[in-house]
Motif scaffolding. Sequence first.
Motif, PDB file in Angstrom:
ATOM      1  N   LEU A 165      39.431  50.311  32.260  1.00 58.61           N
ATOM      2  CA  LEU A 165      38.696  49.115  31.868  1.00 58.61           C
ATOM      3  C   LEU A 165      37.992  49.111  30.463  1.00 58.61           C
ATOM      4  N   LEU A 166      38.082  47.989  29.823  1.00 58.28           N
ATOM      5  CA  LEU A 166      37.150  47.799  28.723  1.00 58.28           C
ATOM      6  C   LEU A 166      35.817  48.109  28.949  1.00 58.28           C
ATOM      7  N   MET A 167      34.984  48.835  28.309  1.00 57.17           N
ATOM      8  CA  MET A 167      33.920  49.263  28.330  1.00 57.17           C
ATOM      9  C   MET A 167      32.974  48.738  27.114  1.00 57.17           C
ATOM     10  N   ALA A 168      31.829  48.255  27.357  1.00 61.65           N
ATOM     11  CA  ALA A 168      31.065  47.508  26.296  1.00 61.65           C
ATOM     12  C   ALA A 168      30.311  48.824  25.682  1.00 61.65           C
TER      13      ALA A 168
ATOM     14  N   GLU B 140      29.169  38.743  31.441  1.00 58.34           N
ATOM     15  CA  GLU B 140      28.983  39.673  30.431  1.00 58.34           C
ATOM     16  C   GLU B 140      30.459  39.818  29.812  1.00 58.34           C
ATOM     17  N   HIS B 141      30.391  40.335  28.541  1.00 51.80           N
ATOM     18  CA  HIS B 141      31.704  40.502  27.900  1.00 51.80           C
ATOM     19  C   HIS B 141      31.832  41.969  27.257  1.00 51.80           C
ATOM     20  N   PRO B 142      32.534  42.779  27.810  1.00 52.45           N
ATOM     21  CA  PRO B 142      33.474  42.613  28.841  1.00 52.45           C
ATOM     22  C   PRO B 142      32.694  42.722  30.130  1.00 52.45           C
ATOM     23  N   SER B 143      33.455  42.062  31.406  1.00 53.10           N
ATOM     24  CA  SER B 143      32.674  41.948  32.776  1.00 53.10           C
ATOM     25  C   SER B 143      31.959  43.353  33.148  1.00 53.10           C
ATOM     26  N   ILE B 144      30.998  43.389  33.906  1.00 48.27           N
ATOM     27  CA  ILE B 144      30.542  44.745  34.122  1.00 48.27           C
ATOM     28  C   ILE B 144      30.955  44.605  35.665  1.00 48.27           C
ATOM     29  N   ILE B 145      31.536  45.969  35.882  1.00 46.89           N
ATOM     30  CA  ILE B 145      32.145  46.495  37.130  1.00 46.89           C
ATOM     31  C   ILE B 145      31.752  47.691  37.449  1.00 46.89           C
ATOM     32  N   GLN B 146      30.951  47.906  38.583  1.00 43.52           N
ATOM     33  CA  GLN B 146      30.416  49.209  38.752  1.00 43.52           C
ATOM     34  C   GLN B 146      30.759  49.180  40.499  1.00 43.52           C
ATOM     35  N   VAL B 147      31.415  50.280  40.964  1.00 40.16           N
ATOM     36  CA  VAL B 147      31.864  50.420  42.207  1.00 40.16           C
ATOM     37  C   VAL B 147      31.784  52.197  42.647  1.00 40.16           C
TER      38      VAL B 147
ATOM     39  N   PRO C  54      25.908  33.797  37.406  1.00 38.07           N
ATOM     40  CA  PRO C  54      26.202  34.325  38.764  1.00 38.07           C
ATOM     41  C   PRO C  54      26.253  36.038  38.525  1.00 38.07           C
ATOM     42  N   GLN C  55      25.766  36.716  39.446  1.00 43.88           N
ATOM     43  CA  GLN C  55      25.740  38.183  39.504  1.00 43.88           C
ATOM     44  C   GLN C  55      26.076  38.509  40.927  1.00 43.88           C
TER      45      GLN C  55
END
Length: 178
Positions: free
Chosen positions: A92-95, A44-51, A16-17
Amino acid sequence: MAVKIRLLRMGKIRNPQYRIVVADSRTKRDGRAIEYVGIYQPKEHPSIIQVKSERVQYWLSVGAQPSEAVQRILEKTGDWQQFKGLPAPPPLLMAEPKKSRTEVYEAESKAAAGVADTKPATPKKSAKAEPKAEKAAEPKAEEPKADEPKAAAETAEDPAGAGAAQTEGTTVAGAGAN
């Protein structure tokens, strides 16, 4: 019109995305949206969150209600706390950014060139291995030297060697007859 900020599902089965959208509360989950304000990729690890923070703040200020899932996402990004006037959450954790293929290729070629440079060094390593072999041979040479003084001491005490033979557990035929 009642407006909600919610998730619109995208992606494949078992992958899911989501898009974070502003939509009329009466529309379908994957139906028409008023505005797209972000993305969320949980696999994704860590989850991608863009707002888009400015747009979310605007919609919250005009009365849009976030769904529970979107509210949790906004709490992680700090947009909910900013709207409510609360202290900001930890970052947040960033990849790590992915390297381009050319950078990876160049690094591999440099590593291969480094391996090619060390090939002439391998004979030096084998030369270093030879003294180790010599050192290993030296204790063997010392062991017979250590045995020689013992043998010399035994012969000095018993010049005939008859006593040495008896200490080893063998009897000499002439020694018992006298």
